[in-house]
Design a protein around this motif. Structure first.
Motif, mmCIF file in Angstrom:
data_model
loop_
_atom_site.group_PDB
_atom_site.id
_atom_site.type_symbol
_atom_site.label_atom_id
_atom_site.label_comp_id
_atom_site.label_asym_id
_atom_site.label_seq_id
_atom_site.Cartn_x
_atom_site.Cartn_y
_atom_site.Cartn_z
ATOM 1 N N THR A 76 0.823 -1.213 0.000
ATOM 2 C CA THR A 76 0.000 0.000 0.000
ATOM 3 C C THR A 76 0.853 1.258 0.000
ATOM 4 O OG1 THR A 76 -0.100 -0.088 2.430
ATOM 5 C CG2 THR A 76 -1.873 -1.169 1.212
ATOM 6 N N TRP A 77 2.154 1.102 0.250
ATOM 7 C CA TRP A 77 3.034 2.275 0.307
ATOM 8 C C TRP A 77 3.534 2.668 -1.088
ATOM 9 C CZ3 TRP A 77 4.268 5.749 3.996
ATOM 10 C CH2 TRP A 77 5.362 6.586 3.760
ATOM 11 N N CYS A 78 4.133 1.702 -1.800
ATOM 12 C CA CYS A 78 4.697 2.019 -3.118
ATOM 13 C C CYS A 78 3.835 1.498 -4.262
ATOM 14 C CB CYS A 78 6.117 1.473 -3.234
ATOM 15 S SG CYS A 78 6.205 -0.340 -3.269
ATOM 16 N N LYS A 79 2.692 0.831 -3.909
ATOM 17 C CA LYS A 79 1.740 0.319 -4.895
ATOM 18 C C LYS A 79 2.294 -0.852 -5.714
ATOM 19 C CE LYS A 79 -0.842 3.625 -3.491
ATOM 20 N NZ LYS A 79 -1.857 3.336 -2.436
ATOM 21 N N ALA A 80 3.318 -1.535 -5.223
ATOM 22 C CA ALA A 80 3.820 -2.723 -5.917
ATOM 23 C C ALA A 80 2.745 -3.809 -5.885
ATOM 24 C CB ALA A 80 5.097 -3.221 -5.258
ATOM 25 N N GLU A 81 2.563 -4.492 -7.003
ATOM 26 C CA GLU A 81 1.552 -5.537 -7.092
ATOM 27 C C GLU A 81 2.017 -6.795 -6.364
ATOM 28 O OE1 GLU A 81 -1.373 -5.200 -8.351
ATOM 29 O OE2 GLU A 81 -1.104 -3.188 -9.188
ATOM 30 N N THR A 82 1.059 -7.698 -6.106
ATOM 31 C CA THR A 82 1.383 -8.985 -5.494
ATOM 32 C C THR A 82 2.431 -9.714 -6.342
ATOM 33 O OG1 THR A 82 -0.835 -9.167 -4.571
ATOM 34 C CG2 THR A 82 0.440 -11.199 -4.747
ATOM 35 N N GLY A 83 3.453 -10.208 -5.695
ATOM 36 C CA GLY A 83 4.522 -10.922 -6.392
ATOM 37 C C GLY A 83 5.651 -10.035 -6.856
ATOM 38 N N PRO B 125 7.991 -1.855 5.652
ATOM 39 C CA PRO B 125 7.479 -2.463 6.896
ATOM 40 C C PRO B 125 5.972 -2.668 6.892
ATOM 41 C CG PRO B 125 9.130 -0.789 7.392
ATOM 42 C CD PRO B 125 8.860 -0.687 5.919
ATOM 43 N N SER B 126 5.230 -1.706 6.317
ATOM 44 C CA SER B 126 3.774 -1.851 6.296
ATOM 45 C C SER B 126 3.342 -3.063 5.474
ATOM 46 C CB SER B 126 3.129 -0.579 5.727
ATOM 47 O OG SER B 126 3.586 -0.336 4.396
ATOM 48 N N ARG B 127 4.129 -3.433 4.474
ATOM 49 C CA ARG B 127 3.788 -4.598 3.657
ATOM 50 C C ARG B 127 4.015 -5.887 4.436
ATOM 51 N NH1 ARG B 127 5.972 -5.711 -2.551
ATOM 52 N NH2 ARG B 127 4.232 -7.056 -3.182
ATOM 53 N N ASP C 51 3.751 -6.120 7.669
ATOM 54 C CA ASP C 51 2.635 -6.188 8.618
ATOM 55 C C ASP C 51 1.381 -6.736 7.939
ATOM 56 O OD1 ASP C 51 4.263 -5.124 10.551
ATOM 57 O OD2 ASP C 51 3.526 -3.069 10.312
ATOM 58 N N ALA C 52 1.131 -6.264 6.701
ATOM 59 C CA ALA C 52 -0.045 -6.732 5.977
ATOM 60 C C ALA C 52 0.065 -8.218 5.643
ATOM 61 C CB ALA C 52 -0.221 -5.914 4.694
ATOM 62 N N ALA C 53 1.274 -8.677 5.299
ATOM 63 C CA ALA C 53 1.476 -10.094 4.990
ATOM 64 C C ALA C 53 1.276 -10.954 6.229
ATOM 65 C CB ALA C 53 2.878 -10.309 4.419
ATOM 66 N N THR C 54 1.729 -10.458 7.386
ATOM 67 C CA THR C 54 1.540 -11.197 8.640
ATOM 68 C C THR C 54 0.056 -11.328 8.957
ATOM 69 O OG1 THR C 54 3.671 -10.410 9.480
ATOM 70 C CG2 THR C 54 2.089 -11.255 11.097
ATOM 71 N N ALA C 55 -0.680 -10.222 8.811
ATOM 72 C CA ALA C 55 -2.124 -10.262 9.064
ATOM 73 C C ALA C 55 -2.824 -11.189 8.071
ATOM 74 C CB ALA C 55 -2.706 -8.854 8.978
ATOM 75 N N HIS C 56 -2.389 -11.161 6.810
ATOM 76 C CA HIS C 56 -2.981 -12.025 5.782
ATOM 77 C C HIS C 56 -2.760 -13.497 6.105
ATOM 78 C CE1 HIS C 56 -4.138 -13.449 1.795
ATOM 79 N NE2 HIS C 56 -2.973 -14.063 1.681
ATOM 80 N N ARG C 57 -1.545 -13.848 6.516
ATOM 81 C CA ARG C 57 -1.249 -15.248 6.832
ATOM 82 C C ARG C 57 -1.988 -15.690 8.080
ATOM 83 N NH1 ARG C 57 1.050 -19.589 5.561
ATOM 84 N NH2 ARG C 57 2.380 -20.859 6.914
ATOM 85 N N THR C 58 -2.132 -14.795 9.063
ATOM 86 C CA THR C 58 -2.884 -15.131 10.270
ATOM 87 C C THR C 58 -4.339 -15.454 9.918
ATOM 88 O OG1 THR C 58 -1.483 -13.710 11.642
ATOM 89 C CG2 THR C 58 -3.661 -14.270 12.509
#
Length: 239
Positions: free
Chosen positions: A190-197, A222-224, A226-233
């Motif tokens: 969400t910070w640099c708008k890089a797509e998944t992968g 870092p925000s990405r 955090d988002a990946a950790t929440a997604h995996r949880t």
């Protein structure tokens, strides 16, 4: 345990090690009172969510079989405390059947359920695995194998290791999958708008003409992570 159960436990210990048994009724009564006071919160038997179970007589037998010292209440209370911690660490509190706005009743219901687990009156509810937690060997291997398969075509491990220096992004994703850790590239940034992968980028602005230039980052924002950790949880809980 109540006094009757503790008396039976002490009789069992005396049968295994008769040389340490009290020699008078007064000494036996004093020992019973001491053990009953110190082990009142220890269950005689208790279940475990993974099939193992607690049996207080086994703790007594193990101590007498392996230690040259006389058995003490702590030789039973210590293993019980370790067993209880292990059970609670694998437990997920169910939603109490009370009004969630009634905070006192809600907390009391959770505390009562945990107390029932601690005393062996009910079985713990297995908790969903969080990122980085161990789980069983089969759970780890199945989850990690699925992640590795999702990353693409099979390639021998020796070839992957040889190519790692020239494909660092892929190598890092495979390392995270094998370790069962969250992969930031599983979610967009969400910070640099890089797509998944795609790896994260640093955006540079030229102050002279306001043109932009993107440079690949060695590490995700870092925000990405955090988002990946929440997604995996969320994936682990819904699995």
């Amino acid at each position: 345990m109540d006094r009757r159960e503790i008396a039976a436990l002490l009789a069992y210990a005396d049968r295994l090690d008769p040389t340490r048994a009290p020699t008078t009724k007064e000494a036996a009564a004093e020992r019973l009172a001491q053990w009953a006071d110190l082990l009142a919160d220890v269950a005689a038997q208790a279940p475990h969510p993974e099939g193992r179970h607690w049996d207080v007589s086994e703790a007594v037998r193990r101590h007498i079989a392996t230690s040259p010292y006389p058995i003490k209440p702590s030789d039973v209370g210590g293993p019980w405390a370790a067993f209880r911690r292990d059970v609670l660490s694998r437990h997920q509190d169910p939603v109490p059947d009370v009004d969630p706005d009634d905070h006192v009743a809600y907390r009391a219901a959770i505390a009562g359920h945990r107390r029932a687990i601690e005393t062996g009156r009910t079985v713990a509810t297995p908790r969903a695995l969080m990122p980085g937690e161990t789980g069983t060997r089969d759970q780890r291997e199945q989850a990690n194998a699925a992640r590795l398969q999702a990353l693409g075509t099979y390639m021998p491990r020796t070839v992957k290791d040889a190519l790692a220096p020239i494909r660092p992004v892929r190598a890092e994703r495979e390392r995270l999958a094998r370790a069962g850790l969250p992969d930031p590239l599983d979610v967009p940034c969400t910070w640099c708008k890089a797509e998944t992968g795609e790896p994260c980028r640093d955006i540079r602005i030229n102050p002279q003409d306001n043109s932009t230039r993107a440079r690949r980052r060695a590490r995700p924002h870092p925000s990405r992570l955090d988002a990946a950790t929440a997604h995996r949880t969320a994936q682990e809980i819904s699995a």
